[in-house]
Each structure stands twice: as structure tokens, then as C-alpha cells.
Design a protein around this motif. Structure first.
Motif, short mmCIF file in Angstrom:
data_model
loop_
_atom_site.label_atom_id
_atom_site.label_comp_id
_atom_site.label_asym_id
_atom_site.label_seq_id
_atom_site.Cartn_x
_atom_site.Cartn_y
_atom_site.Cartn_z
N UNK A 1 12.02 12.37 -14.59
CA UNK A 1 12.35 12.20 -13.17
C UNK A 1 13.42 11.16 -12.92
N UNK A 2 13.73 10.92 -11.65
CA UNK A 2 14.74 9.93 -11.28
C UNK A 2 14.15 8.52 -11.38
N UNK A 3 14.22 7.93 -12.56
CA UNK A 3 13.47 6.71 -12.88
C UNK A 3 13.72 5.58 -11.89
N UNK A 4 14.97 5.40 -11.51
CA UNK A 4 15.26 4.30 -10.58
C UNK A 4 14.52 4.50 -9.26
N UNK A 5 14.59 5.71 -8.74
CA UNK A 5 13.90 6.01 -7.48
C UNK A 5 12.38 5.91 -7.62
N UNK A 6 11.87 6.36 -8.75
CA UNK A 6 10.41 6.29 -8.95
C UNK A 6 9.97 4.82 -9.03
N UNK A 7 10.77 4.00 -9.70
CA UNK A 7 10.45 2.57 -9.82
C UNK A 7 10.47 1.90 -8.45
N UNK A 8 11.48 2.25 -7.64
CA UNK A 8 11.55 1.66 -6.30
C UNK A 8 10.37 2.13 -5.45
N UNK A 9 10.01 3.41 -5.60
CA UNK A 9 8.87 3.95 -4.84
C UNK A 9 7.59 3.18 -5.18
N UNK A 10 7.39 2.97 -6.48
CA UNK A 10 6.22 2.21 -6.92
C UNK A 10 6.21 0.82 -6.28
#
Ligand code: T3D
Length: 262
Positions: free
Chosen positions: A204-213
Motif C-alpha cells: 500500500x501507500x506506506x507514507x499515507x498509511x503511516x500518517x493515517x495511523x
């Protein structure tokens, strides 16, 4: 010497397997340090885009190895505040601060700090036969590894108090029904399902997933105004990512996006 945490990287997923099965994967110093090292690698290594945490054998983790705490061996009682600060708290901090998803596959009993480390992960799947035990009251201790914080937030005071004061086991299906975990799955399907989930997150889009978390975790301490500001700032960052450009292009070209985690 046997490795106390088995580590394997495949398809962007770093699988960390607690590996002291004859002690139900209870924590000794070696296993703490190996878990810290694995989680730190997940922070540092760009090839790691998701983590899968599980246990070897029939249990996930029985918390502290009580064999290392035998008062009959004499000597001074250990400073448990120190062991929390040196060993348990860093694991929870490393999981929560990792800007990548952490999936936990609870393959069997999760007790004491073992239960609370599982709950600290981002998406928790458990085998239907697994149970979560806030075992602390049985031995005169108090909840740790973030349990008093997470159980109260997730379940509310009545259930958090009942679980911690009675140390009654909570089955995986009830844990899912109460929202403590994501899903209870058939025992035989657990690892396939958890691995597939971790792989899809890793693609997945790791940067976006990290920010979502980060945003979801921040929300409990934020007002709506603060959270709206945080969403604005995070969306600004996500909007400049290569994965966002790829996501939109793929949508318009009616194809599957190929996210690179940037
Ligand atoms: O000390 C500090 O640094 C402070 C931090 C504390 C954090 C904590 O986690 S405190 C809480 C510690 N954990 C517990 O109190 C749980 C103790 N274990 C249990 O209550 C039960 O074993 C379980 C509910 C987890 C599972 O029960 P069951 O019936 O499925 O298995 P079992 O037969 O009790 O255990 C299987 C084996 O694992 C057994 O060994 P054996 O007899 O086959 O040689 C048992 O002694 C061993 N085992 C299980 N838990 C631990 C353990 N050995 C050492 N430490 C354990 N925590």
C-alpha cells in the motif's frame, strides 16, 4: 543458541515470531532485546513496509517469564518499574510510533503484558481458540504494557475494570465482538489470513498509511479543531507523495496502482 524472536522479510512484510514456545513465549531479557531489534529494523529499513507479529507454538505470549522472578531464589526483589521502562515500554513505543502498519496474529493465549503488546498493534487477528488474560491480579501486579490506557479507551471503564480486576480470560470471539481486536478467525486460517493482510498493507501507500495511523492515535487526545488541523497537515503531505500521483493515475487508467511506499 535458539533465537528468541524469529525474523523473516518477504514481500515487504517483516514477520517477527516470538519463539520460546515451551514457556508460552513469555518474556526474558533476550526476547525483549530481540523484539526491540526487530521493531527498530522496521523503523530503519525502507524495505520493510509492514510488520507481522505472532508467536511460535500453541501460545502467543504469556507476559513476563515468572521463572525469572522466583522469590524463593532469595536476594532483593527486582525493581519492576525499571523492567517496564527498560523492556516493556520500549516495545509499546516502537509499535505505536512506527509509521508502518503492524498486524498481530494472536495464535493462542495472550496473557499479562503479552495481551497488552498484542492490543498495542494496529490490526489484531486472533485464532478463535485464543484468549486474552489480564493475568496481573492473579500474581499481585497491575496492568502494564499500556493495558490500563488501551483497555479503558477501547472498552470503557466497566469492561476494563472487570477484565483487570478479575483476570478472567476473554475469548477471541468476544474480544472481536467488543472491538478489542479486528477479527477472530478459524485457527487453521489465522496465519494465511494475517499474512495476506500484512502483504496487502505492505503493497500500500506506506507514507499515507503511516500518517493515517498517526492521526487515529492522536485523535483520543485531540479536540475536533486540533484533529481537523492535523488532517489538513497530513493530507498536505500525502498530497505531495508519489503514491498519491500513482493512485490517481491508476484510477484514471483503470488499472491497479503500483505503490512504492513514497
Ligand atoms: O516482572 C516484570 O518485569 C514486571 C512485568 C510484568 C509483565 C507481566 O506480564 S506480569 C504477568 C505474567 N504472566 C502471567 O502471570 C501468566 C502466567 N501464565 C498463566 O496464567 C497460564 O500459563 C496461561 C493462562 C498463560 C496459559 O494457561 P495454560 O493452562 O494454557 O498453560 P499452562 O499449563 O499454565 O502453561 C504451559 C507452560 O508454560 C507451563 O510450563 P510446563 O509446566 O509445561 O513446564 C507453564 O509453567 C509455562 N508458562 C506459562 N506462563 C508462563 C510460563 N512460564 C513462565 N512464565 C510464564 N508467564
Amino acid at each position: 543458541m535458539t533465537e528468541t524472536v524469529l525474523t523473516a522479510l518477504a514481500d515487504g512484510v517483516l514477520t517477527l515470531t516470538l519463539n520460546r514456545p515451551d514457556k508460552l513465549n513469555s518474556f526474558n531479557k533476550d526476547m525483549h532485546l530481540a523484539l526491540h531489534a526487530g521493531l527498530q529494523r522496521a523503523h530503519d529499513d525502507a524495505a520493510v513496509r509492514a510488520v507481522l507479529l505472532t508467536g511460535a507454538g500453541r501460545g502467543f505470549c504469556a507476559g513476563q517469564d515468572l521463572g525469572d522472578r522466583d522469590p524463593r531464589n532469595g536476594g532483593e526483589a527486582p525493581d519492576l518499574g525499571h523492567t517496564l521502562e527498560a523492556y516493556y515500554n520500549p516495545s509499546v513505543r516502537l509499535i505505536r510510533s512506527l509509521a508502518k502498519p503492524v498486524v498481530c496474529a494472536v495464535n493462542g493465549v495472550a496473557a499479562g503484558a503479552g495481551a497488552n503488546i498484542a492490543i498495542a498493534c494496529d490490526i489484531v487477528l486472533a485464532a478463535k481458540s485464543a484468549k486474552f488474560v489480564q493475568a496481573f491480579a492473579k500474581i499481585g501486579l497491575v496492568p502494564d504494557a499500556g493495558g490500563s490506557w488501551s483497555l479503558t479507551r477501547i472498552l470503557g471503564e466497566p469492561r476494563a475494570k472487570a477484565l483487570t480486576l478479575t483476570a478472567e480470560p476473554l475469548g477471541a470471539e468476544k474480544a472481536a465482538e467488543w472491538g478489542l481486536i479486528w477479527k477472530a478467525v478459524e485457527d487453521a486460517a489465522l496465519m494465511d489470513e494475517a499474512t495476506a493482510l500484512a502483504k496487502s498493507l505492505a503493497a500500500g501507500p506506506t507514507l499515507g498509511l503511516g500518517l493515517t495511523k498517526q492521526m487515529i492515535q492522536a485523535s483520543a487526545g485531540n479536540s475536533l479543531e486540533e484533529q481537523l488541523d492535523l488532517e489538513r497537515d497530513c493530507q498536505r503531505r500525502a498530497g505531495h507523495s508519489a503514491d498519491y500521483a500513482e493512485g490517481v493515475a491508476a484510477f484514471l487508467e483503470k488499472r491497479k496502482p503500483e505503490f512504492r511506499g513514497q
